[in-house]
Design a protein around this motif. Structure first.
Motif, PDB file in Angstrom:
ATOM      1  N   VAL A   1       0.066 -31.386 -29.504  1.00 42.20           N
ATOM      2  CA  VAL A   1      -1.090 -32.077 -30.423  1.00 42.20           C
ATOM      3  C   VAL A   1      -1.011 -31.880 -32.036  1.00 42.20           C
ATOM      4  O   VAL A   1      -1.204 -33.097 -32.728  1.00 42.20           O
ATOM      5  N   GLU A   2      -0.436 -30.852 -32.327  1.00 38.36           N
ATOM      6  CA  GLU A   2      -0.434 -30.525 -33.741  1.00 38.36           C
ATOM      7  C   GLU A   2       0.935 -31.248 -34.211  1.00 38.36           C
ATOM      8  O   GLU A   2       0.862 -31.889 -35.461  1.00 38.36           O
ATOM      9  N   GLU A   3       1.972 -31.306 -33.581  1.00 39.50           N
ATOM     10  CA  GLU A   3       3.157 -32.115 -34.107  1.00 39.50           C
ATOM     11  C   GLU A   3       2.758 -33.774 -33.935  1.00 39.50           C
ATOM     12  O   GLU A   3       3.500 -34.319 -34.983  1.00 39.50           O
ATOM     13  N   MET A   4       1.973 -34.335 -33.151  1.00 39.72           N
ATOM     14  CA  MET A   4       1.538 -35.671 -32.984  1.00 39.72           C
ATOM     15  C   MET A   4       0.438 -36.056 -33.977  1.00 39.72           C
ATOM     16  O   MET A   4       0.210 -37.165 -34.145  1.00 39.72           O
ATOM     17  N   GLN A   5      -0.099 -35.061 -34.475  1.00 39.29           N
ATOM     18  CA  GLN A   5      -1.271 -35.167 -35.243  1.00 39.29           C
ATOM     19  C   GLN A   5      -2.337 -36.062 -34.579  1.00 39.29           C
ATOM     20  O   GLN A   5      -2.800 -36.969 -35.359  1.00 39.29           O
ATOM     21  N   VAL A   6      -2.700 -35.470 -33.631  1.00 34.50           N
ATOM     22  CA  VAL A   6      -3.824 -36.163 -32.661  1.00 34.50           C
ATOM     23  C   VAL A   6      -4.991 -35.149 -32.783  1.00 34.50           C
ATOM     24  O   VAL A   6      -4.946 -33.970 -32.728  1.00 34.50           O
ATOM     25  N   SER A   7      -6.078 -35.753 -32.665  1.00 27.28           N
ATOM     26  CA  SER A   7      -7.212 -34.803 -32.419  1.00 27.28           C
ATOM     27  C   SER A   7      -7.684 -34.326 -30.983  1.00 27.28           C
ATOM     28  O   SER A   7      -7.792 -35.276 -30.064  1.00 27.28           O
ATOM     29  N   PRO A   8      -7.670 -33.272 -30.729  1.00 26.66           N
ATOM     30  CA  PRO A   8      -8.008 -32.733 -29.441  1.00 26.66           C
ATOM     31  C   PRO A   8      -9.509 -33.078 -28.938  1.00 26.66           C
ATOM     32  O   PRO A   8      -9.646 -33.342 -27.723  1.00 26.66           O
ATOM     33  N   GLN A   9     -10.401 -33.537 -29.788  1.00 31.12           N
ATOM     34  CA  GLN A   9     -11.683 -34.289 -29.492  1.00 31.12           C
ATOM     35  C   GLN A   9     -11.704 -35.436 -28.882  1.00 31.12           C
ATOM     36  O   GLN A   9     -12.429 -35.989 -28.083  1.00 31.12           O
ATOM     37  N   GLN A  10     -10.519 -36.180 -28.909  1.00 31.01           N
ATOM     38  CA  GLN A  10     -10.451 -37.357 -28.646  1.00 31.01           C
ATOM     39  C   GLN A  10      -9.437 -37.667 -27.363  1.00 31.01           C
ATOM     40  O   GLN A  10      -9.120 -38.379 -26.722  1.00 31.01           O
ATOM     41  N   ILE A  11      -9.168 -36.430 -26.708  1.00 34.42           N
ATOM     42  CA  ILE A  11      -8.248 -36.144 -25.671  1.00 34.42           C
ATOM     43  C   ILE A  11      -9.030 -35.858 -24.549  1.00 34.42           C
ATOM     44  O   ILE A  11      -9.747 -34.553 -24.481  1.00 34.42           O
ATOM     45  N   GLY A  12      -8.955 -36.441 -23.387  1.00 34.69           N
ATOM     46  CA  GLY A  12      -9.727 -35.966 -22.132  1.00 34.69           C
ATOM     47  C   GLY A  12      -8.496 -35.625 -21.243  1.00 34.69           C
ATOM     48  O   GLY A  12      -7.540 -36.164 -21.004  1.00 34.69           O
ATOM     49  N   LEU A  13      -8.708 -34.155 -20.622  1.00 37.01           N
ATOM     50  CA  LEU A  13      -7.854 -33.671 -19.547  1.00 37.01           C
ATOM     51  C   LEU A  13      -8.598 -33.820 -18.223  1.00 37.01           C
ATOM     52  O   LEU A  13      -9.569 -32.903 -17.995  1.00 37.01           O
TER      53      LEU A  13
END
Length: 713
Positions: A561-573
């Motif tokens: 997530v940090e490497e690709m610079q995406v927000s975890p709040q926008q990711i559903g697992l």
């Protein structure tokens, strides 16, 4: 003058003989030291000095007694004293001298009188010859003979020398003959009471003769195992080792060798062979024996039809946790005994693996016999399994010329058939035949495995891609998220659905790499949406149990997530209920860490497992995705009888967002709207879309929402 010249020549000849003699010569050499006056006639030749390792002067000073070996001095002095007393005129003996370096030299010594004058005290001459080499050889020979005697005395059998004739006429037999055969050696010599040939078990006599003829013709040593019959009538296994002895004409006239008792070894070999070919617990033949027989039948096929029947009883293992190991072992032993009733010379039963049996039927004349045998197995097994509340699988494969060549593949196919049979019913015994359809399924699975290997090793593999199904917010009627769905398509396999390749990926341990590739592709799509200005749109990704339970999963995911610079709040697992059923506590801790980091956690396909809303309340999740089965049920029952609305209501009370899957018509949609469902997805809105089509639909949805808003204004 002439006499003097003659005497001088004689003295010169004597002196030359004395000095050059190949034996040691000592004149007037006493046992003790002598003074110069006493040693008037003392003489020592060079060879005597060489043999003793001492000079003439040293020998005079010490005497012969001091350099004689202690073990020989007494005998030497005994003869010497008698000689001086004139009791004997001469004597000879073998003795040892000790050299200055401590080494020993053996000599043969002869002492005789030498008349030099009446007034002289020591009138004698001593002749010595070095016999050390001979003594060493004699010692070695004695040791060799002693060793042979010890060997023959302790030999577990007999040594022999016999004629090369039809009766093996014995010319020498060692004493071990009695212990081995029960007969004394004398009774076998020259066939006195019986010949050695009569001792040999009848079924080995001709074989033994042929083997001797073979090795003699090839000038090879003889080695052969056979049985003899002892005096008591007992059979013993022996090993004969020998060789032929040629006569002056070059013919093998006699034979020499040993015959050793190997009965104990043979008994052990028989036991080891039995153990290697049988199952220790049931006593049945094992897989090794089955493979051996099948391999033999490749070379020499039996007549008639052949078939293998695999009885898969792996469900028995569930009894171990309840009743213990010994209970299940005794049950399997009882089942083995029951199945053994069906055994004949053409129907063999094997214990091939834990809780599995295989029948091998051959020489069958009719196809009906194979079918009837299946029924017989089921009739015997079902009463036992029903009592234990277990099921069993009976796999069947008919052996043909085409599939018989690879034994390992044949047994693998048989196992597959029995595994599939286990899934056909919960109780009793179901039968499954390995046929062309199943062959095609296996072939397809192998190709999928190969494709998965390529995908796992190459993230950019063209056959692997993601599609995205939109998730609709029922309040705004716009797209609020996309669910990333993995897809495989190849020219050979066509479209491979996730329900087909995901279990295979998990079984082959390739789900970790493939799951990582899915996350990378999904995060790339999320980043693309962000760059296009859709920062509020979420992307949901399905996680397998294997991924989630990896020790470093949280660290690997957050790093990505940090490497690709995406927000975890926008990711559903999304995880299924089955993930946490067996490892509830461990999974819940992982979910808490993920939620604390900002991820949205959803239970996918809710209602298909064994969970409950009460259990869901304990989980660290933010959303429930209700399985499509509940939505489709709305077509079959009246809305007031559906429990879907109750599930939505209770989920809301627990603070969970609710997503309904599988919405395909307006009836279903209206019900969900009326009961306050938060989000929906299904074919009513869109199937899964390619990345470009998903973006296009999102843009269209956003435009539509803006137009509705402007109309309200």
């Amino acid at each position: 003058m002439l006499n003097q010249e003659r005497l001088l020549r004689q003295l010169n000849i004597y002196d030359a003989i004395f000095r050059q003699a190949p034996i040691g010569i000592a004149i007037s050499f006493n046992s003790e030291a002598q003074t110069a006056e006493e040693a008037e006639t003392f003489r020592i030749n060079p060879m005597y000095e060489k043999i003793t390792g001492r000079s003439k002067e040293e020998l005079r000073r010490v005497g012969w007694a001091s350099i004689t070996h202690p073990d020989d001095i007494a005998e030497n002095l005994h003869y010497y004293k008698r000689f001086l007393a004139e009791e004997i005129d001469d004597y000879a003996m073998e003795k040892r001298f000790i050299r200055p370096d401590g080494s020993i030299v053996w000599v043969h010594m002869t002492v005789t009188r030498l008349i030099l004058g009446e007034r002289l005290q020591y009138n004698h001459v001593s002749l010595i010859q070095d016999i050390t080499d001979r003594k060493i050889m004699e010692s070695a020979l004695v040791e060799s003979e002693r060793g042979k005697a010890v060997l023959l005395a302790h030999l577990p059998g007999l040594a022999y020398r016999c004629l090369n004739d039809n009766e093996w006429t014995m010319k020498f037999v060692s004493e071990g003959c009695r212990d081995l055969t029960g007969y004394s050696a004398e009774r076998l010599l020259d066939n006195k009471d019986l010949s050695f040939n009569e001792l040999i078990a009848p079924d080995y006599r001709e074989l033994l003769r042929q083997e001797w003829e073979r090795v003699l013709a090839s000038n090879l040593p003889f080695s052969y195992e056979y049985e003899i019959i002892t005096a008591s009538g007992k059979r013993k296994w022996v090993l004969e080792l020998g060789e032929g002895i040629r006569n002056a004409q070059g013919e093998y006239e006699t034979l020499e060798g040993i015959v050793i008792d190997i009965t104990d070894r043979k008994r052990m070999e028989t036991r080891l062979q039995y153990d290697s070919e049988h199952d220790r617990w049931t006593g049945l033949l094992n897989r090794t024996s089955l493979e051996k027989l099948l391999s033999q039948h490749i070379l020499i096929p039996p007549r008639g039809k052949r078939a293998l029947f695999s009885i898969n009883l792996t469900a028995v293992q569930t009894l171990t946790t309840t009743y213990g190991f010994h209970y299940t072992q005794e049950l399997m032993k009882r089942i083995a005994g029951t199945l053994s009733i069906l055994c004949t010379k053409d129907r063999l039963l094997y214990s091939t693996y834990e809780n599995r049996f295989v029948f091998y039927l051959f020489n069958s004349s009719k196809e009906e016999e194979i079918e009837r045998f299946c029924e017989e197995i089921i009739i015997l097994l079902e009463p036992i399994l029903i009592v234990e509340r277990l099921n069993g699988g009976l796999g069947l494969i008919e052996i043909t010329q085409e599939n018989s060549q690879d034994v390992n593949q044949l047994l693998k196919k048989l196992l597959i058939a029995s595994e599939k049979a286990l899934t056909l019913q919960d109780k009793g015994v179901a039968c499954c035949v390995f046929d062309a359809v199943m062959e095609a399924e296996i072939d397809r699975e192998e190709k999928i495995k190969q494709e998965l290997y390529c995908i796992a090793s190459d993230p950019d593999c063209s056959s692997f891609y993601l599609e995205y199904q939109p998730v609709i917010d029922l309040k705004t009627r716009g797209i609020c998220a996309f669910e990333a769905l993995a897809r495989i398509r190849t020219e050979v396999l066509g479209q491979v659905p996730p329900l087909e390749f995901i279990p295979i990926a998990e079984k082959t341990k390739q789900m970790i790499e493939i799951g990582h590739n899915i996350l990378v592709k999904a995060f790339t799509f999320l980043k693309k949406l962000e760059l296009l200005g859709y920062k509020e749109i979420k992307v949901a990704v399905n996680l397998s149990a294997i991924q989630l339970l990896q020790p470093d999963f949280f660290k690997t995911l957050t790093k990505l997530v940090e490497e690709m610079q995406v927000s975890p709040q926008q990711i559903g697992l999304e995880i299924t209920e089955s993930v946490y059923i067996s490892s509830h506590q461990d999974v819940n801790l992982i979910l808490k860490s993920l939620m604390d980091y900002g991820f949205q956690i959803a239970i996918d396909d809710f209602g298909t497992g064994y969970s409950s809303l009460a259990r869901e309340q304990e989980l660290n999740i933010s959303c429930l995705k209700i399985d499509k089965a509940f939505v489709w049920k709305l077509r079959e029952i009246a809305p007031e009888k559906a429990i879907l609305g109750d599930i939505i209501s209770m989920a809301h009370k627990m603070g969970h967002c609710v997503v309904a899957e599988g919405v395909e018509d307006e009836l279903q949609l209206n019900y969900l709207i009326q009961h306050g469902c938060d989000q929906v997805q299904g074919f009513y809105f869109a199937r899964s879309l390619s990345e470009d089509n998903a973006v296009a639909m999102l843009q269209k949805s956003q435009t539509s929402l803006k137009m509705k808003d402007s109309k309200r204004l």
